[in-house]
Design an enzyme around this catalytic site. Sequence first.
Site, PDB file in Angstrom:
ATOM      1  N   HIS A  43      45.271  33.394  53.641  1.00 53.05           N
ATOM      2  CA  HIS A  43      44.594  33.406  54.939  1.00 53.05           C
ATOM      3  C   HIS A  43      43.084  33.430  54.714  1.00 53.05           C
ATOM      4  O   HIS A  43      42.630  33.615  53.587  1.00 53.05           O
ATOM      5  CB  HIS A  43      45.008  34.645  55.744  1.00 53.05           C
ATOM      6  CG  HIS A  43      44.498  35.907  55.132  1.00 53.05           C
ATOM      7  ND1 HIS A  43      45.156  36.556  54.099  1.00 53.05           N
ATOM      8  CD2 HIS A  43      43.375  36.629  55.360  1.00 53.05           C
ATOM      9  CE1 HIS A  43      44.458  37.614  53.728  1.00 53.05           C
ATOM     10  NE2 HIS A  43      43.363  37.685  54.471  1.00 53.05           N
ATOM     11  N   HIS A  53      36.760  32.635  52.807  1.00 51.22           N
ATOM     12  CA  HIS A  53      37.514  32.122  51.664  1.00 51.22           C
ATOM     13  C   HIS A  53      38.989  32.494  51.775  1.00 51.22           C
ATOM     14  O   HIS A  53      39.353  33.386  52.535  1.00 51.22           O
ATOM     15  CB  HIS A  53      36.939  32.668  50.350  1.00 51.22           C
ATOM     16  CG  HIS A  53      37.133  34.148  50.214  1.00 51.22           C
ATOM     17  ND1 HIS A  53      36.315  35.065  50.854  1.00 51.22           N
ATOM     18  CD2 HIS A  53      38.073  34.875  49.567  1.00 51.22           C
ATOM     19  CE1 HIS A  53      36.740  36.287  50.577  1.00 51.22           C
ATOM     20  NE2 HIS A  53      37.806  36.206  49.803  1.00 51.22           N
TER      21      HIS A  53
END
Length: 175
Positions: free
Chosen positions: A43, A125
Amino acid sequence: MTSTRRLFFAIALPDSVRQAVIDWRAARFPYEAGRPVAAANLHITLAFLGEVGAGKEQALRAAAMRLQQKPFTLTLDDCGHWPGSGVVWLGMKRAPRGLLQLAQWLRAQAARNGCYQSPLPYHPHVTLLRQAHQAVALPSSTPGWEMAVGSFGLYASLFDNGRARYMLLDSWPLA
């Protein structure tokens, strides 16, 4: 004593992008490079909330419902390594304004509700590997997966047998 849960706001990867990232990671990083993050846990964190009680959780859910922001598209086209934290990540060379605004708004709401927010700049990220404290050979390029972002979610971090598992509690559309 009130119970708390470890929570965060995040963007889930679409199934097709998640599978492509997993295949790419397996082909590019040897097992010795670090511990791969479970596929279901991939995620992009928007705001880490920490240990949150029921009252604070309700206030954060209410804030998320008030958010008004248009959907956006992002491209996962960068890869890096933070040896200190042992993280190999997949990110963006240029994060879209919509992503940065969404994260900034959610982090501000979290801070207003007493959730500590790191003073470090936000670096969106996907964590690919953990426990990668030694030098890791990074690929010279990434495929540049594009994904439309039309919602975000509130997740709980649960621990089973020493491993983290992230459970979606609620989600909100971007409109």
